[in-house]
Motif scaffolding. Structure first.
Motif, PDB file in Angstrom:
ATOM      1  N   MET A   1       4.454  -3.026  -2.733  1.00  0.00           N
ATOM      2  CA  MET A   1       3.525  -2.717  -1.639  1.00  0.00           C
ATOM      3  C   MET A   1       3.504  -3.854  -0.626  1.00  0.00           C
ATOM      4  O   MET A   1       3.563  -3.629   0.585  1.00  0.00           O
ATOM      5  CB  MET A   1       2.119  -2.498  -2.226  1.00  0.00           C
TER       6      MET A   1
ATOM      7  N   SER B   1      -1.275   2.501   1.539  1.00  0.00           N
ATOM      8  CA  SER B   1      -2.210   1.410   1.221  1.00  0.00           C
ATOM      9  C   SER B   1      -3.517   1.963   0.670  1.00  0.00           C
ATOM     10  O   SER B   1      -4.104   1.403  -0.262  1.00  0.00           O
ATOM     11  CB  SER B   1      -2.487   0.552   2.462  1.00  0.00           C
TER      12      SER B   1
ATOM     13  N   VAL C   1       4.622  -3.823   3.423  1.00  0.00           N
ATOM     14  CA  VAL C   1       3.686  -4.245   4.479  1.00  0.00           C
ATOM     15  C   VAL C   1       4.283  -5.386   5.288  1.00  0.00           C
ATOM     16  O   VAL C   1       4.280  -5.362   6.526  1.00  0.00           O
ATOM     17  CB  VAL C   1       2.330  -4.668   3.861  1.00  0.00           C
TER      18      VAL C   1
END
Length: 316
Positions: free
Chosen positions: A197, A243, A201
């Protein structure tokens, strides 16, 4: 690497700047990144004033790359773009697996009933002691069901549990069918998902930074900027949605530990899943062994009955 390129170098760079995935795949783009010229190599080529055609293919390739400001950064953006959809899909699949596993575990009435019977069995065995009136037990205790054996050392407490359930509550024997995603969830590490993740990002942040920097490149980056602007618009929404899912799944994973009375900080999701996975495997194995033993005893009884029948016939 260049011997495998079947197109003119200017066309290769045009495809790269257009972020055209139909022309270049991720391996080819990563190779371009790997072979970007060093500062020293660029300085040497900047001083070259001869005919370009007299240079080797490698040097000509370097010259094409040098026409593009921050070419390595742009190629890394291209690599990220190619892999983005699959990375998002893979991470979303893993998160959904964890979420569904948590939901199935907490929603399984059969699992609850089996846990109640384990608690009752433990209290019955510990009757008259300080541990004989427990209101719960640690998940780690499930593994002890196979460690505790009868005085004849032939069967374990797990065998006995399965035998009792088979005779009095046989509908509970297939409780594992409520937990269809347990095995898949047992192969996933939340730490790895957190790293994935974060990589997505941060990768998108670098893409946005390169888009901003390329505004001063001039015509050479015009197609690059146009294509990248469209990609960022879509990718931003995807990352935002992912997210939110990641945050929700994290809370549900902690809630699963709390559901079993465990502290998520000391007994994380992976440990909960591992304990349950081991329990399911031990339970099913013990039940199968019980069934085989029952079948053997049945055949033995039939054989003895037949022998007795033959003996009686001879006596007559």
């Amino acid at each position: 690497m260049l011997t495998k390129v079947k197109m003119p170098l200017p066309d290769l760079m045009s495809a790269a700047l257009a972020l055209d995935e139909s022309v270049l795949d991720v391996d080819q783009v990563d190779n371009l990144i790997k072979f970007c010229p060093t500062k020293e190599e660029m300085e040497l080529l900047k001083g070259y004033t001869g005919e370009k055609e007299k240079l080797g293919k490698c040097e000509q390739f370097f010259l094409e790359l040098m026409k593009v400001p921050r070419v390595e950064s742009k190629l890394r953006v291209f690599s990220f773009k190619i892999q983005f959809r699959q990375q998002i899909a893979d991470l979303r699949k893993s998160l959904n697996t964890i979420d569904l596993a948590s939901e199935q575990i907490r929603g399984s009435d059969k699992l609850k009933e089996i846990m109640k019977r384990i608690l009752y069995l433990g209290n019955m065995l510990n009757q008259g002691t300080a541990r004989g009136s427990a209101i719960g037990f640690r998940l780690d205790s499930l593994s002890k069901l196979t460690d505790t054996r009868a005085t004849n050392n032939k069967i374990t407490l797990m065998h006995y549990l399965c035998k009792v359930i088979a005779s009095k509550s046989s509908y509970l024997l297939n409780f594992h069918e409520d937990l269809t995603t347990l095995e898949s969830a047992s192969k996933i590490q939340l730490k790895t998902l957190a790293e994935e993740m974060q990589a997505i990002v941060k990768g998108l942040e670098k893409v946005e930074m390169e888009l901003t920097a390329s505004e001063s490149d001039g015509p050479v980056s015009m197609v690059f900027r146009k294509t990248l602007t469209g990609f960022i618009s879509v990718a931003g929404a995807e990352v935002g949605s992912l997210s939110l899912l990641y945050s929700t799944v994290g809370k549900n994973a902690d809630a699963l530990a709390l559901y079993f009375g465990e502290d998520p900080a000391r007994y994380p999701f992976e440990q909960v899943i591992s304990s349950l996975m081991n329990f399911v495997q031990m339970f099913r194995r013990a039940h199968q062994e019980n069934c085989k033993q029952a079948e053997l005893e049945k055949k033995k009884a039939q054989k003895e009955a037949q022998a007795e029948k033959c003996k009686s016939s001879k006596s007559i």
